[in-house]
Scaffold this motif. Sequence first.
Motif, PDB file in Angstrom:
ATOM      1  N   UNK A   1       0.787  -1.226  -0.052  1.00  0.00           N
ATOM      2  CA  UNK A   1       0.069  -0.045   0.071  1.00  0.00           C
ATOM      3  C   UNK A   1       0.897   1.160   0.038  1.00  0.00           C
ATOM      4  N   UNK A   2       0.724   2.086  -0.921  1.00  0.00           N
ATOM      5  CA  UNK A   2       1.670   3.337  -0.922  1.00  0.00           C
ATOM      6  C   UNK A   2       0.600   4.546  -0.980  1.00  0.00           C
ATOM      7  N   UNK A   3       1.260   5.633  -0.968  1.00  0.00           N
ATOM      8  CA  UNK A   3       0.154   6.995  -0.942  1.00  0.00           C
ATOM      9  C   UNK A   3      -0.542   7.117  -2.423  1.00  0.00           C
ATOM     10  N   UNK A   4      -0.025   6.371  -3.276  1.00  0.00           N
ATOM     11  CA  UNK A   4      -0.625   6.653  -4.579  1.00  0.00           C
ATOM     12  C   UNK A   4      -1.599   5.456  -4.932  1.00  0.00           C
ATOM     13  N   UNK A   5      -1.142   4.302  -4.735  1.00  0.00           N
ATOM     14  CA  UNK A   5      -1.665   3.002  -5.399  1.00  0.00           C
ATOM     15  C   UNK A   5      -1.600   1.712  -4.424  1.00  0.00           C
ATOM     16  N   UNK A   6      -2.057   0.665  -4.854  1.00  0.00           N
ATOM     17  CA  UNK A   6      -2.005  -0.690  -4.274  1.00  0.00           C
ATOM     18  C   UNK A   6      -1.121  -1.600  -5.187  1.00  0.00           C
ATOM     19  N   UNK A   7      -0.102  -2.267  -4.947  1.00  0.00           N
ATOM     20  CA  UNK A   7       0.551  -3.002  -5.782  1.00  0.00           C
ATOM     21  C   UNK A   7       0.869  -4.317  -5.521  1.00  0.00           C
TER      22      UNK A   7
END
Length: 244
Positions: free
Chosen positions: A165-171
Amino acid sequence: MPYQCIIIDDEPDAIEIITDYVEQISELEVVKVYTDPIEAMTDIANGGKVDFVFMDIDMPRISGIDLSRAIRNKTEKLIFTTAHTKYAFDAFEVEADAYLLKPFTFAKFAMTINKLIKIESNFGHSGEKGKDFYVKTTEERNRFVRIKFDEILAVESVKNYIKIYTTTEEIITYLTLKEIKERLDETDSFIQIHRSFLISKEHIEKVEGNLVKMPKNMLVPIGTFYKDSFYEYLTKNTIKTGRL
């Protein structure tokens, strides 16, 4: 300027795979490949210094171990790529920087390179610490995503993959929590609070009972096994009053 790389392997398929891996990392550039170790020895001995040499060990006419002794002073980083574990001690003796056991994944390759680049940066090669890494996603074939440490909120283990989980997306990527933890442990910014979760200390918003609130309304449970170490971290970083 990218790090210059030479690949030495008598198997064309192996050269193709390593070349593909190198080309996925923007900091690296393949400048020459060799299937003949004798030719490689002559060219490297007579040429300038190179940043990375990726070298097989079990090759005809001269082994990678013997070849490395002849060219070790011409390369900053020496990485053995071999299908055999029996050469590990020999690799240590010639001061190899890494030992990748074939067949190795891009994830393993990328983590190895990131560690070496980070070490090199700390000693002044590029003057900047490593602040990111790459993962191969599950969405598309050969899709690699660059992830910055300071943008990671949390990492969750889900069956045979992990979700970042990042500040911009889920990878989503086919790594284990242990593998990603090895990379994140190079900083002091992450802590494991559950058998399935690593979280960023920098992004903790609040702790309520057995839940940690992260950005984007993410609630992460605190596991019983990790509770003591997490609360020890909180206690160390909590301002205490001296008033009665």
